[in-house]
Design a protein around this motif. Structure first.
Motif, PDB file in Angstrom:
ATOM      1  N   PHE A  97       0.886  -1.033   0.145  1.00  0.00           N
ATOM      2  CA  PHE A  97      -0.027   0.106  -0.048  1.00  0.00           C
ATOM      3  C   PHE A  97       0.891   1.257  -0.068  1.00  0.00           C
ATOM      4  CE2 PHE A  97      -2.455  -3.394   1.642  1.00  0.00           C
ATOM      5  CZ  PHE A  97      -3.851  -3.067   1.060  1.00  0.00           C
ATOM      6  N   ARG A  98       1.798   1.232  -1.033  1.00  0.00           N
ATOM      7  CA  ARG A  98       2.858   2.327  -0.971  1.00  0.00           C
ATOM      8  C   ARG A  98       2.055   3.810  -1.532  1.00  0.00           C
ATOM      9  NH1 ARG A  98       5.726  -1.612  -3.645  1.00  0.00           N
ATOM     10  NH2 ARG A  98       6.974  -2.608  -2.258  1.00  0.00           N
ATOM     11  N   LYS A  99       0.978   3.814  -2.395  1.00  0.00           N
ATOM     12  CA  LYS A  99       0.261   4.872  -3.122  1.00  0.00           C
ATOM     13  C   LYS A  99      -0.894   5.450  -2.586  1.00  0.00           C
ATOM     14  CE  LYS A  99       2.891   3.780  -7.509  1.00  0.00           C
ATOM     15  NZ  LYS A  99       2.926   3.275  -8.637  1.00  0.00           N
ATOM     16  N   ALA A 100      -1.305   4.555  -1.283  1.00  0.00           N
ATOM     17  CA  ALA A 100      -3.024   4.669  -1.309  1.00  0.00           C
ATOM     18  C   ALA A 100      -3.065   5.866  -0.894  1.00  0.00           C
ATOM     19  CB  ALA A 100      -2.952   3.628  -0.256  1.00  0.00           C
ATOM     20  N   LEU A 148      -9.856   0.153  -3.040  1.00  0.00           N
ATOM     21  CA  LEU A 148      -9.460   1.303  -3.924  1.00  0.00           C
ATOM     22  C   LEU A 148      -7.903   1.701  -3.447  1.00  0.00           C
ATOM     23  CD1 LEU A 148     -12.271   3.668  -4.115  1.00  0.00           C
ATOM     24  CD2 LEU A 148     -11.552   2.413  -5.601  1.00  0.00           C
ATOM     25  N   MET A 149      -7.348   1.372  -2.274  1.00  0.00           N
ATOM     26  CA  MET A 149      -6.121   1.567  -1.681  1.00  0.00           C
ATOM     27  C   MET A 149      -5.237   0.612  -2.588  1.00  0.00           C
ATOM     28  SD  MET A 149      -6.594   2.389   2.014  1.00  0.00           S
ATOM     29  CE  MET A 149      -4.868   2.308   2.722  1.00  0.00           C
ATOM     30  N   ALA A 150      -5.632  -0.638  -2.502  1.00  0.00           N
ATOM     31  CA  ALA A 150      -5.213  -1.848  -3.097  1.00  0.00           C
ATOM     32  C   ALA A 150      -4.830  -1.482  -4.611  1.00  0.00           C
ATOM     33  CB  ALA A 150      -5.646  -3.163  -2.619  1.00  0.00           C
ATOM     34  N   ASP A 167      -1.543   0.520  -6.067  1.00  0.00           N
ATOM     35  CA  ASP A 167      -0.328  -0.244  -6.095  1.00  0.00           C
ATOM     36  C   ASP A 167      -0.637  -1.153  -7.519  1.00  0.00           C
ATOM     37  OD1 ASP A 167       0.268   1.293  -4.153  1.00  0.00           O
ATOM     38  OD2 ASP A 167       1.468  -0.276  -3.225  1.00  0.00           O
ATOM     39  N   GLU A 168       0.016  -0.841  -8.446  1.00  0.00           N
ATOM     40  CA  GLU A 168      -0.068  -1.963  -9.523  1.00  0.00           C
ATOM     41  C   GLU A 168       0.472  -3.335  -9.244  1.00  0.00           C
ATOM     42  OE1 GLU A 168       1.163  -0.904 -13.531  1.00  0.00           O
ATOM     43  OE2 GLU A 168       0.110   1.042 -13.595  1.00  0.00           O
ATOM     44  N   GLY A 169       1.417  -3.440  -8.401  1.00  0.00           N
ATOM     45  CA  GLY A 169       1.903  -4.555  -7.931  1.00  0.00           C
ATOM     46  C   GLY A 169       0.716  -5.584  -7.364  1.00  0.00           C
ATOM     47  N   LEU A 192      -4.987  -9.258  -6.765  1.00  0.00           N
ATOM     48  CA  LEU A 192      -6.590  -9.176  -6.646  1.00  0.00           C
ATOM     49  C   LEU A 192      -7.115  -9.909  -7.654  1.00  0.00           C
ATOM     50  CD1 LEU A 192      -6.278  -5.295  -6.495  1.00  0.00           C
ATOM     51  CD2 LEU A 192      -7.309  -6.785  -4.713  1.00  0.00           C
ATOM     52  N   GLU A 193      -6.420 -10.313  -8.679  1.00  0.00           N
ATOM     53  CA  GLU A 193      -7.127 -11.015  -9.845  1.00  0.00           C
ATOM     54  C   GLU A 193      -7.406 -12.368  -9.281  1.00  0.00           C
ATOM     55  OE1 GLU A 193      -5.239 -11.543 -13.471  1.00  0.00           O
ATOM     56  OE2 GLU A 193      -6.580 -12.821 -14.465  1.00  0.00           O
TER      57      GLU A 193
END
Lengths: 550, 389
Positions: free
Chosen positions: A35-38, A238-240, A243-245, A250-251
């Motif tokens: 959660f770096r960019k959340a 949304l927070m997750a 971060d594109e990683g 999530l999938e």
């Protein structure tokens, strides 16, 4: 409080959180998410000053209705067919609720959003509310409904019954493994946002149609808390996504959580609604129609699909496949038939279907009679003891199914059964998606990526294996599903209570052959035998029929 | 003439499905038969709480189904160093034909704990709703009476800084110690009691925060964010903060609850709330703050301490592991008293800040030490020498 003061109050309580200066809070649950960019926003804006009185007021309404139901003799109008299934449902559901409370701490250290922790703490105590208010409802049923058996032994029964084990996934999945997979994706994004609609809205409506207005009273009160929990999940999602990683995880998790919820919840709630009701008005919605409305339209199309633009990979194929299972492959009917086949290993009574039921099923699910009608006629014929065995041991063209290793619902849609050797054991799965869950998703690596925090599927996952070679009477006795005369079974395949001759006892079961674990037998086969068995199994069905010879 | 079409609605049917309508095996068996009550009769609290969280040692025949990455599922007893009788018995192993029987209920002594407060949803919402209603009423009454105009500037400063700082302790322990612990106890009775404890603290934190919001509106020059500076850098508070943070860093759930409710709250919490704020406020013209702080004090002394004492009393007198537990509890006691006493002493400068002074700090400290000694004695533990450092 006015809206403005709620906003100010919420803003003020944000001053409560602090960044540790001396010691970090203990970190006990891992995640592979980052959660770096959340963005950090709490959508709930709930303060306890208004929360506690609100919940107390909701309690007043629930308990007032409970008193009214007793004073007004509600149980003179309750359908036994319906309330018997509540013995199963209300033995399961307090555990998922309390597990949801236990799940919240998994998020504290992993979701770096102190604002959100406030909402999670409120969800925690909401879930304590749900668990105990549901236990209380069960207690009320036990005290006031004609047949307390099964309610009175509920939490022992639930823990050793194979249906309880299926339902338990809907609790343990919240509290173990990767913290985000469990407490966020499985619990809030899928279980609460999608499936509480059928659990807590659709099913209580059916209860009311069967003379029970307490279930809707309690569960609508519960559901009114769920919207807050859904907000918690949405904010975390949304927070997750930021971060594109996380997208790959999530999938994976959406696929697992969606499919498992479908397998477990649709099996149980579909059965309660379709086979537990006496309301056979043609214009009342079938479970399939409710599913289409609540899950497909409201959840999938309105909630999930709009998230696609944020990079969420939605399991369109599995959502369509779940619908395919319900509508074309008779998933709910297959499950209900299996529960009725195994009535003797349960702790509630299952009413036979009548002509009126047949007519309704045929109207709602064209072709139903050709598939299931004959079997249910046999069920009716064999429902009271008359020198024959329970239906599971009679020749009614029903092949006892193999258990799905993953979801633990048997492999009922025979053509979909998948077999694989995993961790040194031959396992059967009800569908490729369940094989994937066990063999690929719940592993320390996923598609070449290290996923050290992913959980494991553990436990003695096939109930039949525990009792391999046992006489059925000893099985039922071991589980404790016996009434207070020491011989009459709690479960019965009918609703007659007033004629002792119609009640099945352990003596009747004693005459049956031993219980055989399909999985033990499968692992005893040679490779050739196993391949032949599989080829035959997938040609079987519908309605559990043996494969016809070529 | 128009004919109204009949609405399609379910029809009421007389089913006679009420209790007592027929007699048959189990027809009068109307109590939960899977647990033994603590006293002669099963209580409502027990009925809605006991055994909701399963245990593979007695009824959970197929065991836990989902595990963490290390393969452990459910609620491992090893999540605390303490033990209750039966803890060392292995989980029954399952294999083809093993059956599903476990040990007789209860499989171990952890299941014997009952919250003396008998908390479940009905009780916790009633209690907390009453508290917030009373707190709101007190604050409203004070506003109407213009009570805040009586406060002298030093007291205003004291409330904005020091009473305000305490909310951080409540919030931090409520969320990161007690709410966290609700995932880790071995039974539903433990975890529910800890969840309720958590909500007491989070509510108390919010009570203080929202009180500050009111004071911001009511008192000219009141600086509602002053507590942040105090909490972050006032030397008097850094000891308390250090211990509060250290408490949230404890891995063992029982140690965390023990350290917080048996050591920290009596020695620091009650020192600050009962011996300072509630003593000093009336002398400085403030009859409101003690009612808010007092609500929290009542939460602790009458409810949270009560369940905590019952929980550890059972373990200290366990029929199999009393010695083991007492050794550990005494170790925790010495360690946490050693860490807590300097934090309590560091608060001493606060006693000189109000214009009208409360009782002397040393007298206040003696009182809480004496109260603490009573708690320790009731548990049969040893009073640690660290208390007098």
């Amino acid at each position: 409080m006015s809206r403005q003061s709620v906003a100010r109050a919420h803003q003020k309580i944000q001053e409560l959180s602090w960044e540790p200066m001396y010691h970090q809070p203990v970190s006990q649950y891992g995640t592979d998410y980052t959660f770096r960019k959340a963005q950090k926003k709490d959508p709930l804006k709930q303060v306890l000053r208004s929360y506690f009185p609100m919940q107390e007021e909701k309690d007043h309404r629930v308990y007032g209705a409970s008193d009214g139901a007793i004073r007004g003799n509600m149980f003179r109008q309750v359908q036994e067919r319906w309330l018997e299934w509540q013995k199963l449902f209300l033995s399961i559901i307090p555990l998922p609720e309390i597990s949801a409370a236990r799940a919240m701490p998994l998020l504290f250290r992993n979701v770096p959003n102190p604002e959100l922790h406030n909402g999670q703490a409120i969800q925690m105590i909401d879930e304590v509310r749900h668990s105990t208010i549901q236990q209380n409802l069960k207690r009320l049923y036990m005290n006031n409904y004609i047949d307390p058996a099964g309610f009175n032994s509920s939490l022992r029964n639930f823990q050793n019954d194979y249906c309880g084990t299926i339902g338990r996934q809907f609790a343990e999945g919240f509290i173990t493994g990767d913290a985000i997979t469990a407490a966020s994706i499985y619990l809030t994004i899928v279980a609460e946002t999608a499936f509480t609609n059928t659990l807590f809205v659709a099913m209580p409506a059916e209860a009311a149609a069967n003379g029970d207005y307490l279930l809707p009273t309690v569960f609508h009160s519960v559901q009114s808390d769920e919207s807050r929990h859904i907000s918690n999940g949405y904010a975390t999602l949304l927070m997750a996504l930021a971060d594109e990683g996380n997208h790959q995880l999530l999938e994976r998790d959406l696929r697992y959580a969606w499919w498992n919820n479908h397998r477990v919840v649709d099996a149980a709630i579909g059965t309660f609604i379709e086979y537990g009701t006496k309301d056979r008005r043609k214009d009342r919605e079938s479970y399939a129609e409710m599913w289409r409305r609540w899950i497909y339209d409201d959840y999938y199309r309105s909630y999930l699909v709009p998230l696609e633009k944020y990079g969420l990979v939605i399991p369109h194929d599995l959502i369509e496949e779940a619908w395919n299972q319900i509508w074309n492959k008779g998933y709910v009917h297959e499950v209900a038939q299996f529960f009725a086949t195994g009535w003797l290993a349960n702790y509630w009574r299952i009413d036979p279907m009548t002509d009126k039921d047949f007519e309704w099923f045929e109207y709602k699910y064209p072709g139903w009679y050709d598939r299931y009608g004959k079997w249910w006629e046999n069920y009716n014929r064999l429902s009271t003891p008359n020198g024959h065995h329970p239906i599971v041991a009679e020749d009614v063209d029903y092949q006892y199914p193999h258990r799905c290793w993953t979801c633990m619902v048997p492999c009922l849609v025979r053509e979909d059964m998948v077999m694989a050797q995993v961790d040194g054991q031959w396992r059967t799965y009800c569908h490729e998606a369940c094989r994937w869950t066990d063999a690929e998703a719940f592993r320390p690596t996923f598609q070449g990526r290290n996923t050290p925090n992913m959980g494991q599927l553990i436990g003695a996952r096939e109930w039949e294996t525990l009792y391999h070679g046992w006489n059925w009477a000893d099985v039922v006795k071991d589980m404790g599903f016996v009434r207070d005369d020491g011989r009459t079974m709690v479960a019965q395949p009918h609703l007659h209570l007033d004629d002792p001759k119609k009640m099945w006892t352990l003596d009747h079961l004693r005459r049956m052959g031993p219980l055989q674990s399909p999985n033990v037998l499968l692992n005893q086969m040679t490779d050739e035998e196993r391949a032949a068995f599989h080829a035959s199994y997938v040609r079987g069905g519908p309605a559990g029929r043996f494969a016809r010879s070529e | 003439m128009t004919t109204a079409t009949e609405r399609s609605v379910p029809k009421p049917v007389f089913t006679d499905a009420e209790a007592g309508a027929k007699e048959f095996p189990d027809s009068s068996a109307r109590r939960f038969n899977y647990y033994v009550p603590q006293k002669r009769k099963q209580t409502h609290y027990e009925d809605v709480t006991v055994e909701v969280q399963p245990d593979p040692r007695h009824y959970l025949a197929q065991g836990w189904l989902y595990g963490f990455a290390d393969g452990r599922g459910g609620y491992p007893l090893e999540w605390t160093a303490l033990k209750a009788w039966g803890s060392n018995r292995p989980v029954p192993s399952r294999s083809p034909g093993s059956g599903g029987q476990g040990y007789e209920w209860p499989a171990h002594g952890w299941h014997e704990f009952r919250d003396p407060n008998e908390e479940w949803e009905l009780s916790l919402y009633r209690y907390n709703a009453n508290v917030v209603r009373q707190v709101n009423a007190n604050v409203d009454a004070a506003k109407q009476a213009k009570a805040f105009e009586q406060w002298n500037p030093n007291w205003v400063r004291f409330v904005q800084q020091h009473v305000g700082a305490w909310m951080h302790v409540d919030h931090g322990l409520g969320l990161y110690l007690f709410a966290n612990a609700n995932r880790r106890g071995p039974t539903n009775m433990h975890n529910t009691a800890m969840a309720v404890n958590s909500m007491h603290l989070i509510r108390a934190a919010q009570d203080l925060a929202l009180y500050q919001l009111t004071l911001d509106e009511e008192i000219e020059g009141f600086f509602g964010a002053a507590h942040l500076e105090t909490w972050n850098s006032d030397p008097s508070w850094q000891g308390v903060r250090e211990v509060a943070e250290r408490l949230t860093a404890i891995d063992d759930w029982a140690e965390a609850v023990f350290a917080a409710n048996i050591v920290f709250q009596p020695l620091v919490g009650e020192l600050f709330r009962s011996q300072l704020v509630m003593q000093a406020a009336p002398r400085n013209g403030d009859f409101v703050t003690p009612t808010i702080v007092g609500a929290e004090e009542f939460d602790f002394s009458e409810r949270d301490l009560r369940y905590t004492a019952a929980m550890f009393d059972l373990l200290a007198n366990d029929r199999e592991f009393a010695e083991h537990n007492n050794r550990i509890l005494n170790g925790w006691l010495a360690n946490w008293v050693g860490l807590t006493m300097p934090a309590a002493r560091a608060l001493q400068p606060l006693w000189s800040q109000p214009d009208s002074k409360p009782i002397r700090f040393e007298d206040a400290l003696d009182r809480v030490k004496s109260r603490f000694a009573g708690i320790v004695e009731d548990l049969g533990l040893e009073l640690p020498k660290e208390l007098d450092r």
